[in-house]
Design a protein around this motif. Structure first.
Motif, mmCIF file in Angstrom:
data_model
loop_
_atom_site.group_PDB
_atom_site.id
_atom_site.type_symbol
_atom_site.label_atom_id
_atom_site.label_comp_id
_atom_site.label_asym_id
_atom_site.label_seq_id
_atom_site.Cartn_x
_atom_site.Cartn_y
_atom_site.Cartn_z
ATOM 1 N N UNK A 99 0.822 -1.211 0.000
ATOM 2 C CA UNK A 99 0.000 0.000 0.000
ATOM 3 C C UNK A 99 0.854 1.259 0.000
ATOM 4 N N UNK A 100 1.965 1.224 0.724
ATOM 5 C CA UNK A 100 2.892 2.357 0.731
ATOM 6 C C UNK A 100 3.390 2.622 -0.690
ATOM 7 N N UNK A 101 3.834 1.574 -1.371
ATOM 8 C CA UNK A 101 4.332 1.720 -2.744
ATOM 9 C C UNK A 101 3.246 2.263 -3.674
ATOM 10 N N UNK A 102 2.035 1.730 -3.537
ATOM 11 C CA UNK A 102 0.921 2.186 -4.371
ATOM 12 C C UNK A 102 0.629 3.662 -4.114
ATOM 13 N N UNK B 15 -6.056 16.076 -23.055
ATOM 14 C CA UNK B 15 -6.994 15.919 -21.935
ATOM 15 C C UNK B 15 -7.596 14.513 -21.913
ATOM 16 N N UNK B 16 -7.760 13.883 -23.094
ATOM 17 C CA UNK B 16 -8.277 12.511 -23.140
ATOM 18 C C UNK B 16 -7.331 11.559 -22.420
ATOM 19 N N UNK B 17 -6.024 11.764 -22.599
ATOM 20 C CA UNK B 17 -5.041 10.915 -21.921
ATOM 21 C C UNK B 17 -5.080 11.140 -20.408
ATOM 22 N N UNK B 18 -5.237 12.387 -19.994
ATOM 23 C CA UNK B 18 -5.323 12.673 -18.552
ATOM 24 C C UNK B 18 -6.557 12.003 -17.953
ATOM 25 N N UNK B 19 -7.678 12.052 -18.679
ATOM 26 C CA UNK B 19 -8.902 11.417 -18.194
ATOM 27 C C UNK B 19 -8.737 9.904 -18.084
ATOM 28 N N UNK B 20 -8.084 9.296 -19.082
ATOM 29 C CA UNK B 20 -7.855 7.845 -19.028
ATOM 30 C C UNK B 20 -6.927 7.495 -17.867
ATOM 31 N N UNK B 21 -5.905 8.301 -17.653
ATOM 32 C CA UNK B 21 -4.977 8.048 -16.548
ATOM 33 C C UNK B 21 -5.713 8.121 -15.210
ATOM 34 N N UNK B 22 -6.605 9.083 -15.061
ATOM 35 C CA UNK B 22 -7.379 9.200 -13.820
ATOM 36 C C UNK B 22 -8.290 7.993 -13.651
ATOM 37 N N UNK B 23 -8.905 7.521 -14.733
ATOM 38 C CA UNK B 23 -9.746 6.312 -14.652
ATOM 39 C C UNK B 23 -8.915 5.124 -14.205
ATOM 40 N N UNK B 24 -7.698 4.994 -14.755
ATOM 41 C CA UNK B 24 -6.822 3.895 -14.352
ATOM 42 C C UNK B 24 -6.441 4.015 -12.880
ATOM 43 N N UNK B 25 -6.148 5.240 -12.426
ATOM 44 C CA UNK B 25 -5.782 5.421 -11.019
ATOM 45 C C UNK B 25 -6.942 5.029 -10.104
ATOM 46 N N UNK B 26 -8.162 5.417 -10.473
ATOM 47 C CA UNK B 26 -9.338 5.043 -9.667
ATOM 48 C C UNK B 26 -9.526 3.527 -9.652
ATOM 49 N N UNK B 27 -9.315 2.888 -10.793
ATOM 50 C CA UNK B 27 -9.442 1.430 -10.868
ATOM 51 C C UNK B 27 -8.380 0.766 -9.989
ATOM 52 N N UNK B 28 -7.153 1.227 -10.128
ATOM 53 C CA UNK B 28 -6.045 0.578 -9.420
ATOM 54 C C UNK B 28 -6.131 0.745 -7.911
ATOM 55 N N UNK B 29 -6.614 1.880 -7.447
ATOM 56 C CA UNK B 29 -6.688 2.093 -6.003
ATOM 57 C C UNK B 29 -7.685 1.132 -5.356
ATOM 58 N N UNK B 30 -8.628 0.631 -6.145
ATOM 59 C CA UNK B 30 -9.625 -0.301 -5.592
ATOM 60 C C UNK B 30 -9.176 -1.763 -5.655
ATOM 61 N N UNK B 31 -8.030 -2.028 -6.232
ATOM 62 C CA UNK B 31 -7.535 -3.402 -6.370
ATOM 63 C C UNK B 31 -6.683 -3.763 -5.154
ATOM 64 N N UNK B 32 -7.343 -4.218 -4.093
ATOM 65 C CA UNK B 32 -6.619 -4.507 -2.850
ATOM 66 C C UNK B 32 -7.217 -5.681 -2.091
ATOM 67 N N UNK B 33 -7.788 -6.628 -2.812
ATOM 68 C CA UNK B 33 -8.489 -7.743 -2.165
ATOM 69 C C UNK B 33 -7.539 -8.840 -1.665
ATOM 70 N N UNK B 34 -6.396 -8.985 -2.330
ATOM 71 C CA UNK B 34 -5.422 -10.008 -1.928
ATOM 72 C C UNK B 34 -4.018 -9.473 -2.176
ATOM 73 N N UNK C 65 0.022 -6.757 -5.592
ATOM 74 C CA UNK C 65 1.296 -6.757 -6.336
ATOM 75 C C UNK C 65 1.052 -6.400 -7.798
ATOM 76 N N UNK C 66 0.025 -6.990 -8.377
ATOM 77 C CA UNK C 66 -0.323 -6.709 -9.765
ATOM 78 C C UNK C 66 -0.714 -5.238 -9.916
ATOM 79 N N UNK C 67 -1.495 -4.730 -8.967
ATOM 80 C CA UNK C 67 -1.885 -3.319 -8.966
ATOM 81 C C UNK C 67 -0.650 -2.429 -8.962
ATOM 82 N N UNK C 68 0.342 -2.771 -8.147
ATOM 83 C CA UNK C 68 1.557 -1.965 -8.073
ATOM 84 C C UNK C 68 2.353 -2.014 -9.366
ATOM 85 N N UNK C 69 2.340 -3.160 -10.044
ATOM 86 C CA UNK C 69 3.002 -3.241 -11.348
ATOM 87 C C UNK C 69 2.328 -2.293 -12.341
#
Length: 149
Positions: free
Chosen positions: A9-12, A29-48, A53-57
């Motif tokens: 979590x620290x690394x993320x 701006x389209x790239x910035x919006x996609x990057x923000x969508x990816x960040x929102x998706x990745x922050x929620x990937x913490x079930x195991x 680890x995959x999220x951090x990659x």
């Protein structure tokens, strides 16, 4: 999960911080919006731990893309609505391209680590990566001299 989860979590969070402050490196701006969508998706990937680890990659490669000022696959598409796929199959030089090269179906080269390491980079890939600082590994290997007969 314990300490390992804290470290992941620290690394993320650190990479999320970097991504946010460098977001202006993306000129479109389209790239910035996609990057923000990816960040929102990745922050929620913490079930195991494996998912973390995959999220951090993914986070690491997203930061690299943002730093370079241009998004590359898989970040050119919206993030998946389901679980994250294995990143090695999505990134340039990933497992699928290395496998294609080995059977003669691709112009890509294997990473130098794979080419020069006797174990194909397996040992280094299994080593822990520090949260702060650098990782250094030095090996001295003796080889039998070649016989010139």
């Amino acid at each position: 999960m314990g300490e390992v989860a804290e470290n992941l979590n620290y690394d993320c969070n650190y990479n999320m911080f970097l991504a946010k402050i460098m977001l202006s490196n993306l000129p479109r701006s389209e790239d910035r919006q996609k990057a923000v969508k990816w960040m929102k998706k990745l922050i929620s990937c913490n079930k195991s731990l494996e998912e973390m680890r995959l999220r951090n990659d993914f986070m690491y490669y997203l930061v690299v893309n943002i730093q370079q000022g241009e998004l590359h696959h898989p970040f050119t598409e919206n993030p998946p609505t389901c679980a994250l796929p294995n990143i090695a199959n999505l990134l340039p030089g990933g497992v699928s391209e290395v496998a294609d090269e080995e059977i003669g179906e691709g112009p890509t080269r294997r990473p130098m680590l794979y080419e020069n390491s006797p174990d194909g980079g397996a040992f280094l890939a299994a080593q822990p990566v520090p949260r702060c600082g650098a990782f250094c590994y030095l090996a001295v290997v003796a080889r039998e001299p070649k016989n010139n007969n």
